[in-house]
Design an enzyme around this catalytic site. Structure first.
Site: not given
Ligand code: PEP
Ligand code: MG
Length: 576
Positions: A220, A331, A368, A466, A489, A500, A537
């Site tokens: 993030h 976010r 969100r 997700e 993501n 990640r 997204c």
């Molecule tokens: C994702 O997981 O692709 C997403 C948009 O949420 P974040 O990156 O904030 O976890």
């Molecule tokens: Mg996410």
């Protein structure tokens, strides 16, 4: 000249003076400095307790000045409650017990000032952490914070002393003149790593770029850098070339966020080459301006919605500046990452401002709900450390277990809905039951607002897809929701079992893995069969090599960092 290479996170070529990040709790950066005899050796100074005491006093005075300035800034920009933390930190810097330990370490144990401060910080933080009283226990983090600030200042002073010696050795005034010149420039912040909340608090007017020794391009922190448009490089090579990196504090450097390279003390030839690339980038950006106001339409006439991902009211301005058709992902947790809980009122004001700004042209704002946990932590939440935070207590799981918290946010969102087009997006969904429970809470909030006579608009409900579970049951989930937004993501992270956040797993984080693409295709098919729109997204929405594929699959909306709106539009318009 020294060239370092890391992972490119956010493009842009910028020049500045390297500065060590001071406001950080103890991390290995400080430790490695202290533990690395080669670096200590290079400072070249024979131990003198008076010199070390003087260094400590200067750092302490400077820390107090910084905290006073932060206090005043927070007081005017955010209010008394938010400012209080900086006043508390000032008291800790002046704490006589802390100072006694530092003095003792320097005078009796012949420790250098930085090491003495580190030891004092650790001793006092440990003592606080072992107390029964919750309030005092929580102060351990403040002690670490204050210690990090002092250490940063001390390391900077050491670096400056060293640099001065080097320039004297090179013939005196040359180095000082250079220092005067570069002090006019913005700084390139050098840190071990940043948490998302630290990234949010960076002063963009002063910081040209940031470089971290650790960190992953999928974190993030990296996403925030892209959203904020700060050129950034993370995960610098961890080999020998990075040992004692602190010594470069104060030196001029150029960061190329596009290639992930950092040029310290660049020579004239390198500077000229980078200048040429920079000029080309500027030209390209200028060229993209012509796409403002143009449709996201392919050569064959297919259109797609192009929205922006934001984390704050300021980002919404940037989204508008870049001609976003709406906000596809707000976010909201970034509102929670400051010093204190934003509560209903502050959230309402933030949402309302964004919604009102976007209302012209009926542009939607997809908010969100709180996706806190894992790397997104706020101290005041007091979330317990977890063995496996990515798989842990986060997002909708926290909201469903804390209806009070969820309730406050839902009220703020619904109250803002009367000012424009608002949609709700639920993160980290894995089951139908979670959605049904969230919907019950939404109904309670709506009933409550009606009873209070507070108006609200129609708010569509969307789900983040997700997790592999959500993708696989997306046919069922489509019956419970108005739309989907695919979070690539996390979908990549959970499908491939690759944390990640972990920079060592970079090569296993494969966005184009057939397993991931099959899940995405399945979600799009299931959404469309149920007559629901589906967007993307996650970062893959901005991957220009996939734009054509998204169009082919009939994705309804792409939501990307504001700076990527025009490049994606350009790509769409080239596609058939
Ligand atoms: C994702 O997981 O692709 C997403 C948009 O949420 P974040 O990156 O904030 O976890
Ligand atoms: Mg996410």
């Amino acid at each position: 000249m020294l060239i370092l290479e890391g992972k490119a996170v956010c493009g842009g070529i910028v020049e500045g003076r390297l500065e060590l990040y001071a406001g950080k709790p103890l991390q290995s950066r400080e430790r490695s400095y202290l533990e690395n005899p080669a670096v200590v050796e290079e400072t070249g100074a024979v131990f003198d307790s008076n010199v070390e005491l003087e260094l400590y006093k200067q750092a302490k005075a400077e820390a107090i000045r910084q905290l006073e300035a932060l206090y005043q800034k927070a007081l005017t920009e955010a209010g008394e409650t938010e400012a209080a933390i900086f006043a508390a930190h000032q008291l800790l810097v002046e704490d006589p017990n802390y100072e006694a330990v530092v003095y003792d370490q320097i005078t009796k144990r012949q420790r250098r000032a930085a090491e003495a401060v580190q030891i004092a910080g650790e001793m006092i933080a440990e003592a606080f952490a072992s107390m029964k009283d919750d309030y005092i226990r929580a102060r351990a983090a403040d002690i670490q914070d204050v210690t990090g600030r002092l250490l940063g200042l001390l390391l900077e002073k050491t670096d400056n002393r060293q640099k001065k010696r080097m320039s004297q050795a090179e013939g005196g005034v040359k180095g000082e003149t250079a220092e005067q010149e570069i002090s006019q420039e913005k700084v390139i912040l050098l840190a071990e790593d940043f948490t998302p909340s630290e990234t949010l608090q960076l002063d963009k007017s002063r910081i040209a770029a940031f470089v971290t020794r650790r960190g992953s391009e999928n974190s993030h922190t990296a996403i925030l850098a892209r959203t904020l448009g700060i050129p950034a490089v993370v995960g610098l090579c961890c080999g020998e070339c990075c040992d004692g990196l602190e010594r470069w504090a104060g030196f001029p450097a150029i960061v190329d966020g596009g290639t992930g390279r950092i040029y310290i003390e660049p020579d004239a030839k390198t500077k000229a080459a980078l200048q040429e690339r920079f000029a080309k980038e500027v030209q390209r950006k200028q060229g993209l301006q012509a796409l403002k106001g143009k449709e996201n339409r392919t050569l064959s006439g297919q259109t797609i919605k192009l929205y922006a991902n934001i984390g704050s009211v300021e980002d919404a301005e940037e989204a508008l500046e870049q001609d976003a058709g709406g906000i596809g992902l707000f976010r909201s947790e970034f509102l929670y990452l400051g010093e204190s809980d934003p509560g209903e009122e502050r959230q309402f004001q933030a949402y309302r401002t964004v919604v009102e700004r976007l209302a012209e042209g009926n542009r939607p704002v997809v908010i969100r709900t709180l996706d806190i946990g894992a790397d997104k932590q706020a101290d005041y939440f007091g979330l317990e450390p977890e063995e496996n935070p990515a798989m842990g207590y986060r997002a909708i799981r926290i909201c469903l277990e804390h209806p009070d918290l969820f309730h406050v946010q839902l009220r703020a969102i619904y109250r803002a809905s009367q000012y424009g087009v608002v949609r709700i997006l639920l993160p980290m969904i894995t089951s139908l039951e979670e959605v049904q429970e969230a919907k019950r809470q939404i109904e309670t909030v709506k009933r409550e607002l009606s009873e209070e006579g507070i108006p609200y608009g129609e708010v569509r409900l969307g789900l983040m897809i997700e997790t592999p579970a959500a993708a696989l049951i997306s046919d069922r989930l489509a019956q419970e929701a108005d739309f989907f937004s695919i979070g690539t993501n996390d979908l990549i992270q959970y499908t491939l079992a690759v944390d990640r956040q972990n920079p060592r797993l970079g090569r296993f984080y494969q966005p184009y893995h057939e397993g991931v693409l099959r899940l995405i295709r399945l979600v799009i098919k299931n959404a469309h069969e149920a007559g629901r729109p589906v967007g993307i997204c996650g970062e893959l929405a901005a991957d220009l090599s996939l734009t054509e594929e998204w169009l082919r699959l009939g994705v309804d909306e792409l939501s990307v960092a504001p700076s990527m709106i025009l490049p994606v539009r350009e790509r769409i318009r080239e596609c058939w």
